[in-house]
Design a protein around this motif. Structure first.
Motif, PDB file in Angstrom:
ATOM      1  N   LEU A   1     -31.488   0.302  -8.989  1.00 22.79           N
ATOM      2  CA  LEU A   1     -30.218  -0.337  -8.768  1.00 22.79           C
ATOM      3  C   LEU A   1     -29.405  -0.189  -7.412  1.00 22.79           C
ATOM      4  O   LEU A   1     -29.001  -1.134  -6.791  1.00 22.79           O
ATOM      5  CB  LEU A   1     -29.173   0.376  -9.745  1.00 22.79           C
ATOM      6  N   ARG A   2     -29.791   1.019  -6.759  1.00 21.96           N
ATOM      7  CA  ARG A   2     -29.188   1.322  -5.356  1.00 21.96           C
ATOM      8  C   ARG A   2     -29.839   0.493  -4.419  1.00 21.96           C
ATOM      9  O   ARG A   2     -29.426  -0.282  -3.563  1.00 21.96           O
ATOM     10  CB  ARG A   2     -29.348   2.714  -5.053  1.00 21.96           C
ATOM     11  N   LEU A   3     -31.299   0.061  -4.505  1.00 22.69           N
ATOM     12  CA  LEU A   3     -32.068  -0.788  -3.823  1.00 22.69           C
ATOM     13  C   LEU A   3     -32.058  -2.120  -4.075  1.00 22.69           C
ATOM     14  O   LEU A   3     -32.818  -2.724  -3.327  1.00 22.69           O
ATOM     15  CB  LEU A   3     -33.055   0.060  -3.562  1.00 22.69           C
ATOM     16  N   GLY A   4     -31.508  -2.296  -5.313  1.00 21.88           N
ATOM     17  CA  GLY A   4     -31.743  -3.981  -5.543  1.00 21.88           C
ATOM     18  C   GLY A   4     -33.254  -3.987  -5.875  1.00 21.88           C
ATOM     19  O   GLY A   4     -33.693  -5.199  -5.497  1.00 21.88           O
TER      20      GLY A   4
ATOM     21  N   GLU B   1     -11.113   4.100   4.635  1.00 18.38           N
ATOM     22  CA  GLU B   1     -11.833   4.660   5.751  1.00 18.38           C
ATOM     23  C   GLU B   1     -13.036   5.341   5.208  1.00 18.38           C
ATOM     24  O   GLU B   1     -13.326   5.561   3.951  1.00 18.38           O
ATOM     25  CB  GLU B   1     -11.095   5.662   6.379  1.00 18.38           C
TER      26      GLU B   1
ATOM     27  N   ILE C   1     -34.658   8.306  -0.691  1.00 16.14           N
ATOM     28  CA  ILE C   1     -33.562   8.598  -1.976  1.00 16.14           C
ATOM     29  C   ILE C   1     -33.926  10.143  -2.334  1.00 16.14           C
ATOM     30  O   ILE C   1     -33.189  11.059  -2.541  1.00 16.14           O
ATOM     31  CB  ILE C   1     -33.349   7.602  -2.723  1.00 16.14           C
TER      32      ILE C   1
ATOM     33  N   ILE D   1       0.903  -1.206  -0.106  1.00  9.74           N
ATOM     34  CA  ILE D   1       0.070  -0.046   0.068  1.00  9.74           C
ATOM     35  C   ILE D   1       0.946   1.296  -0.069  1.00  9.74           C
ATOM     36  O   ILE D   1       0.766   2.070  -0.702  1.00  9.74           O
ATOM     37  CB  ILE D   1      -0.972  -0.043   1.333  1.00  9.74           C
TER      38      ILE D   1
ATOM     39  N   GLU E   1     -31.996   4.155 -11.482  1.00  9.67           N
ATOM     40  CA  GLU E   1     -30.769   4.321 -10.411  1.00  9.67           C
ATOM     41  C   GLU E   1     -31.280   3.985  -8.994  1.00  9.67           C
ATOM     42  O   GLU E   1     -30.529   2.982  -8.361  1.00  9.67           O
ATOM     43  CB  GLU E   1     -30.206   5.729 -10.502  1.00  9.67           C
TER      44      GLU E   1
ATOM     45  N   ARG F   1      -8.563  12.967   3.487  1.00 11.76           N
ATOM     46  CA  ARG F   1      -8.095  11.571   3.555  1.00 11.76           C
ATOM     47  C   ARG F   1      -6.980  11.164   2.726  1.00 11.76           C
ATOM     48  O   ARG F   1      -6.859  11.807   1.606  1.00 11.76           O
ATOM     49  CB  ARG F   1      -9.109  10.390   3.385  1.00 11.76           C
ATOM     50  N   LEU F   2      -6.064  10.330   3.259  1.00 12.18           N
ATOM     51  CA  LEU F   2      -4.896   9.785   2.349  1.00 12.18           C
ATOM     52  C   LEU F   2      -5.484   9.178   1.062  1.00 12.18           C
ATOM     53  O   LEU F   2      -6.626   8.548   1.274  1.00 12.18           O
ATOM     54  CB  LEU F   2      -4.036   8.858   3.120  1.00 12.18           C
ATOM     55  N   VAL F   3      -4.762   9.263  -0.153  1.00 11.08           N
ATOM     56  CA  VAL F   3      -5.344   8.650  -1.241  1.00 11.08           C
ATOM     57  C   VAL F   3      -5.359   7.316  -1.307  1.00 11.08           C
ATOM     58  O   VAL F   3      -6.224   6.663  -1.921  1.00 11.08           O
ATOM     59  CB  VAL F   3      -4.673   9.265  -2.730  1.00 11.08           C
ATOM     60  N   VAL F   4      -4.404   6.718  -0.556  1.00 10.71           N
ATOM     61  CA  VAL F   4      -4.474   5.199  -0.472  1.00 10.71           C
ATOM     62  C   VAL F   4      -4.124   4.950   0.965  1.00 10.71           C
ATOM     63  O   VAL F   4      -3.486   5.474   1.642  1.00 10.71           O
ATOM     64  CB  VAL F   4      -3.420   4.465  -1.399  1.00 10.71           C
ATOM     65  N   ALA F   5      -5.014   3.956   1.363  1.00 12.31           N
ATOM     66  CA  ALA F   5      -4.875   3.567   3.061  1.00 12.31           C
ATOM     67  C   ALA F   5      -5.402   2.265   3.111  1.00 12.31           C
ATOM     68  O   ALA F   5      -6.136   1.869   2.051  1.00 12.31           O
ATOM     69  CB  ALA F   5      -5.593   4.592   3.647  1.00 12.31           C
ATOM     70  N   PRO F   6      -4.743   1.366   4.201  1.00  9.46           N
ATOM     71  CA  PRO F   6      -4.961   0.123   4.366  1.00  9.46           C
ATOM     72  C   PRO F   6      -6.506   0.035   4.610  1.00  9.46           C
ATOM     73  O   PRO F   6      -6.900  -1.183   4.404  1.00  9.46           O
ATOM     74  CB  PRO F   6      -4.077  -0.574   5.532  1.00  9.46           C
TER      75      PRO F   6
ATOM     76  N   GLY G   1      -8.997   3.971  -3.245  1.00 10.32           N
ATOM     77  CA  GLY G   1      -8.149   3.217  -2.745  1.00 10.32           C
ATOM     78  C   GLY G   1      -7.901   3.406  -1.244  1.00 10.32           C
ATOM     79  O   GLY G   1      -7.087   2.974  -0.425  1.00 10.32           O
ATOM     80  N   VAL G   2      -8.899   3.941  -0.673  1.00 14.58           N
ATOM     81  CA  VAL G   2      -9.093   4.418   0.759  1.00 14.58           C
ATOM     82  C   VAL G   2      -9.648   3.344   1.784  1.00 14.58           C
ATOM     83  O   VAL G   2     -10.344   2.699   1.221  1.00 14.58           O
ATOM     84  CB  VAL G   2      -9.547   5.658   1.334  1.00 14.58           C
TER      85      VAL G   2
ATOM     86  N   GLN H   1     -26.296   1.198  -0.783  1.00 17.04           N
ATOM     87  CA  GLN H   1     -26.767   1.638  -2.194  1.00 17.04           C
ATOM     88  C   GLN H   1     -25.282   1.773  -3.173  1.00 17.04           C
ATOM     89  O   GLN H   1     -25.523   1.327  -4.305  1.00 17.04           O
ATOM     90  CB  GLN H   1     -27.472   3.348  -2.002  1.00 17.04           C
TER      91      GLN H   1
ATOM     92  N   ARG I   1     -24.093  -1.640  -4.499  1.00 17.25           N
ATOM     93  CA  ARG I   1     -25.015  -2.003  -5.477  1.00 17.25           C
ATOM     94  C   ARG I   1     -24.522  -1.555  -6.834  1.00 17.25           C
ATOM     95  O   ARG I   1     -24.440  -2.120  -7.819  1.00 17.25           O
ATOM     96  CB  ARG I   1     -26.589  -2.061  -5.490  1.00 17.25           C
TER      97      ARG I   1
ATOM     98  N   PHE J   1       1.066   4.070  -2.545  1.00 16.79           N
ATOM     99  CA  PHE J   1       0.405   5.418  -2.213  1.00 16.79           C
ATOM    100  C   PHE J   1       1.538   6.314  -2.746  1.00 16.79           C
ATOM    101  O   PHE J   1       1.358   7.640  -3.209  1.00 16.79           O
ATOM    102  CB  PHE J   1       0.434   5.536  -0.597  1.00 16.79           C
TER     103      PHE J   1
ATOM    104  N   SER K   1     -10.191   8.537  -5.822  1.00 18.84           N
ATOM    105  CA  SER K   1      -9.655   7.455  -5.191  1.00 18.84           C
ATOM    106  C   SER K   1     -10.477   6.720  -4.650  1.00 18.84           C
ATOM    107  O   SER K   1     -11.428   6.940  -3.889  1.00 18.84           O
ATOM    108  CB  SER K   1      -8.667   7.918  -4.018  1.00 18.84           C
TER     109      SER K   1
END
Lengths: 389, 159
Positions: free
Chosen positions: B21-24, A41, B7, A21, B18, B154-159, A38-39, A299, A302, A25, A36
C-alpha cells in the motif's frame, strides 16, 4: 475624560474576514486526546546538521544585521539550486531577496506591484493568506474556482473569464494547499499565454516544489516568456522542515526586486541572521534530508488516500504537498459540521475546506505530515464517525 | 529498488500488505520479494531494538579491540568466523585502523565478559592482544535515539 469618537481599528483591517483556521483552532485547543491532521507543517524536526551550523554561528557571534537583500552566501546558494533544479537563472546580486518566509515575500511583492483597486486573480481553494494579503496591499482579490472534476487545476478559460482591464496579476501556488493538486508544464503554459496576452504579472508561490510525487515540478518562470513576468516565491519551511525559522525568498527581475527591497528595508530590514545561516546550510547539505522526508510523505500519502477511500469518502489523488482533500458531501454534512463533529465526538482534527475559499465547501483538508501510527488511528476514528452517521 | 528493504530495516513488523500500500505495489509481488530476500540472506533476521537498561535488565555490552595475525590465503576470515561462533559474541567486524577485529560481547556482568575475553578470546593462537571497553551508557542504538518520546510542539491546527 471623553470616550473615543472614532473606532480604534482601521476600516480595512476591521473588515478582514476572520480566519476559518483560527476559529477552528480555538475549538480544537480545548479538547484532549486529539489526533491532529489539521497542521500545515512537517512533523519532522529541522535536520540536525542545520541546527548544528546555527549553534556554531551563535558561538562565533554571528548575530548582526545582514544586507537588506540577505546574506550573499545564501543568495548564491539559492541561485545555484534554482539553476540546478529547474534551469531558472537568477543573479544573486540583484534578482533574489531573502524574506521572512513566503508570507513576507508575498506581502512585499504585492505591495511592490499593486496600485489601489488593481485586481489579482487567485485560485479557490488556496492558501488562507492569499486573499487577505492582496487586500492589505490595496488590491482586490478575484477568486478563480477550481473543481475536483478538473483535478483541482486552475483552468485557463476560468481565468480568462475573470480578466478585466483592472487585472494586474495572477497569484498561483502549485502544488496547491489545501488540495495537493499539481499542474503540468503544458497546463501552466496555458496560464502563461494569458499573462502574455493581457500583460499580467504572475506571483508563483512554489513552497511545495520539492514535494511532488509524480512528474517533475515546473518552475513557472522557466516557461517561454515568463521570466520577465514572474515573481517566484519560495522558502524552507516545507522542504526542509523549517517552519519556525521563518525564512524564504523571492526571485524576480531587477526592478521588481529593487522595489521589494525598498519596502523590506523599511519594514523588516533583513531576515533573521540565524535563520539565514540555517537556510544556507539546508541548501548546501540538505538534499538527502529532502529525499528522506519526501519518501516518508509519499508512503503516508498512499495509506491515507486508500484509507479514506476504503471508508467511503471520495478522495482526489493528491500529487504534491502533504495534504489530502476528501469529498465529504456523501455524509450529508457540510464541511464545518463534519470537522466540528469529527473532532468533538472522535478526536480527529481536520480543517473545513471553506477555510481555503468558497470552493472548498464539501471538502476537508487532512495532512499526512504526521506519523504512520497517528494516521492509522485517525483512519480508525474517521471510519467509526462516518459509519455512525 | 530497495524501498521494501528500507521499510523493513526501519519497521520490521510492517506487513507485506502495508508495504504494498505504501509503495503503490502489488501485495503478492512484495511478499515474493521479501521471500527472495530471506532465501538469499539479504534479510538475516527481524528483531526489536531494545533499551535493556530501561527494561531493568542488567546485561552488559563491551567492545573488544582485537589485534591479530592474518593467515596466508585466509586473512582474518577463519579467526573472525571462529570468534563469531561463540554465543557471547554479539557482532564481529574486520576494521581498518589500529586494530584488526572489533568484537562486541554481550554478558550478564563485568566478570562474565572479562572471563570470556581471558579464557576464550585472548588465548586464540592468532590473537596478539585485546583491549576491552565496557559500555556504560548508550545514547543512540541502531539509528534510534535513546530518550523520552518526542513531544509534538506544533499547533493543533495551522494554515
Amino acid at each position: 475624560m471623553t470616550a473615543l469618537q472614532r473606532p480604534r481599528i482601521a476600516t480595512n483591517i476591521a473588515d478582514l474576514p476572520p480566519s476559518g483556521i483560527r476559529e477552528f483552532f480555538d475549538l480544537v485547543s480545548e479538547l484532549k486526546d486529539v489526533i491532529s491532521l489539521g497542521v500545515g507543517e512537517p512533523d519532522f524536526p529541522t535536520p540536525w546538521h542545520v541546527c548544528d551550523e546555527v549553534y556554531d554561528s551563535l558561538r562565533r557571534g554571528r548575530t548582526q544585521y545582514t544586507s537588506n537583500l540577505g546574506m550573499i552566501e545564501l543568495r548564491r546558494e539559492i541561485s545555484r539550486v534554482l539553476a540546478h533544479l529547474y534551469g531558472a537563472e537568477y543573479s544573486p546580486d540583484c534578482q533574489i531577496i531573502v524574506t521572512v518566509g513566503v508570507s513576507e515575500g508575498l506581502d512585499v511583492a504585492l505591495r511592490a506591484i499593486l496600485n489601489p483597486g488593481d485586481e489579482v486573480i487567485v485560485p479557490d481553494p488556496s492558501f488562507v493568506a492569499y486573499g487577505p494579503a492582496v487586500k492589505l496591499a490595496g488590491g482586490t482579490c478575484v477568486s478563480a474556482p477550481m473543481r475536483e472534476a478538473d483535478a483541482f487545476k486552475l483552468r485557463a478559460d476560468v481565468v480568462r473569464s475573470l480578466i478585466t482591464p483592472r487585472t494586474r496579476a495572477l497569484l498561483i501556488g502549485f502544488p496547491n494547499n489545501p488540495t495537493g493538486s499539481v499542474m503540468t508544464r503544458d497546463e501552466l503554459a496555458e496560464l502563461a499565454q494569458l499573462a502574455e496576452e493581457f500583460d499580467l504579472l504572475v506571483l508563483s508561490d512554489e513552497i511545495y516544489d520539492r514535494l511532488t510525487y509524480e512528474g517533475a515540478h515546473t518552475c513557472f518562470s522557466t516557461l517561454p516568456g515568463m521570466w520577465d513576468r514572474t515573481i517566484l516565491l519560495n522558502g524552507f519551511s516545507k522542504s526542509y522542515a523549517m517552519t519556525g525559522w521563518r525564512i524564504g525568498y523571492a526571485c524576480a527581475p531587477k526592478d521588481v526586486i529593487a522595489a521589494m527591497v525598498a519596502i523590506h528595508s523599511y519594514t523588516m530590514m533583513s531576515a533573521p541572521t540565524p535563520a539565514q545561516i540555517a537556510a544556507t546550510e539546508a541548501l548546501r547539505r540538505g538534499e538527502p534530508d529532502v529525499a528522506r522526508m519526501k519518501a516518508q510523505y509519499d508512503q503516508r500519502r498512499r495509506v491515507l488516500v486508500q484509507g479514506l477511500r476504503d471508508i467511503g469518502l471520495g478522495c482526489f489523488e493528491p500529487l504534491g504537498a502533504f495534504y489530502v482533500f476528501p469529498n465529504i458531501t456523501g455524509t450529508g454534512l457540510d464541511s464545518k459540521t463534519f470537522a466540528r463533529r469529527l473532532v468533538q465526538e472522535h478526536g480527529v482534527a481536520v480543517v473545513p475546506g471553506p477555510a481555503f475559499g468558497a470552493s472548498g465547501e464539501g471538502y476537508v483538508r487532512a495532512t499526512y505530515a504526521t506519523s504512520m501510527d497517528n494516521l492509522k488511528e485517525a483512519l480508525r476514528r474517521i471510519d467509526r464517525f462516518v459509519s455512525g452517521l | 529498488m530497495h524501498s521494501v528493504l528500507e521499510i523493513l530495516a526501519g519497521e520490521a513488523r510492517c506487513s507485506a500488505e502495508e508495504i504494498a500500500l505504501r509503495l503503490g505495489m502489488d501485495a503478492a509481488a512484495v511478499e515474493a520479494k521479501i521471500r527472495e530476500y530471506e532465501t538469499n540472506h539479504v534479510i538475516l533476521g527481524y528483531h526489536a531494538v531494545v533499551n535493556w537498561h530501561k527494561a531493568d535488565d542488567q546485561r552488559l555490552f563491551a567492545f573488544i579491540e582485537v589485534k591479530a595475525s592474518p593467515e596466508r590465503g585466509q586473512g582474518f576470515d577463519r579467526l573472525a568466523e571462529h570468534i563469531a561462533g561463540f554465543e557471547e559474541v554479539h557482532s564481529v567486524h574486520l576494521v581498518s585502523g589500529t586494530h584488526d577485529l572489533n568484537v562486541v560481547i554481550q554478558g550478564r556482568d563485568f566478570r562474565e565478559v572479562a572471563l570470556f575475553v581471558a579464557e576464550k578470546l585472548a588465548p586464540l593462537e592468532q590473537v596478539q592482544s585485546t583491549a576491552t571497553s565496557f559500555v556504560l551508557k548508550s545514547y543512540k542504538v541502531e539509528g534510534q535515539l535513546i530518550k523520552a518520546a518526542d513531544e509534538d510542539h506544533r499547533l493543533v491546527v495551522a494554515p
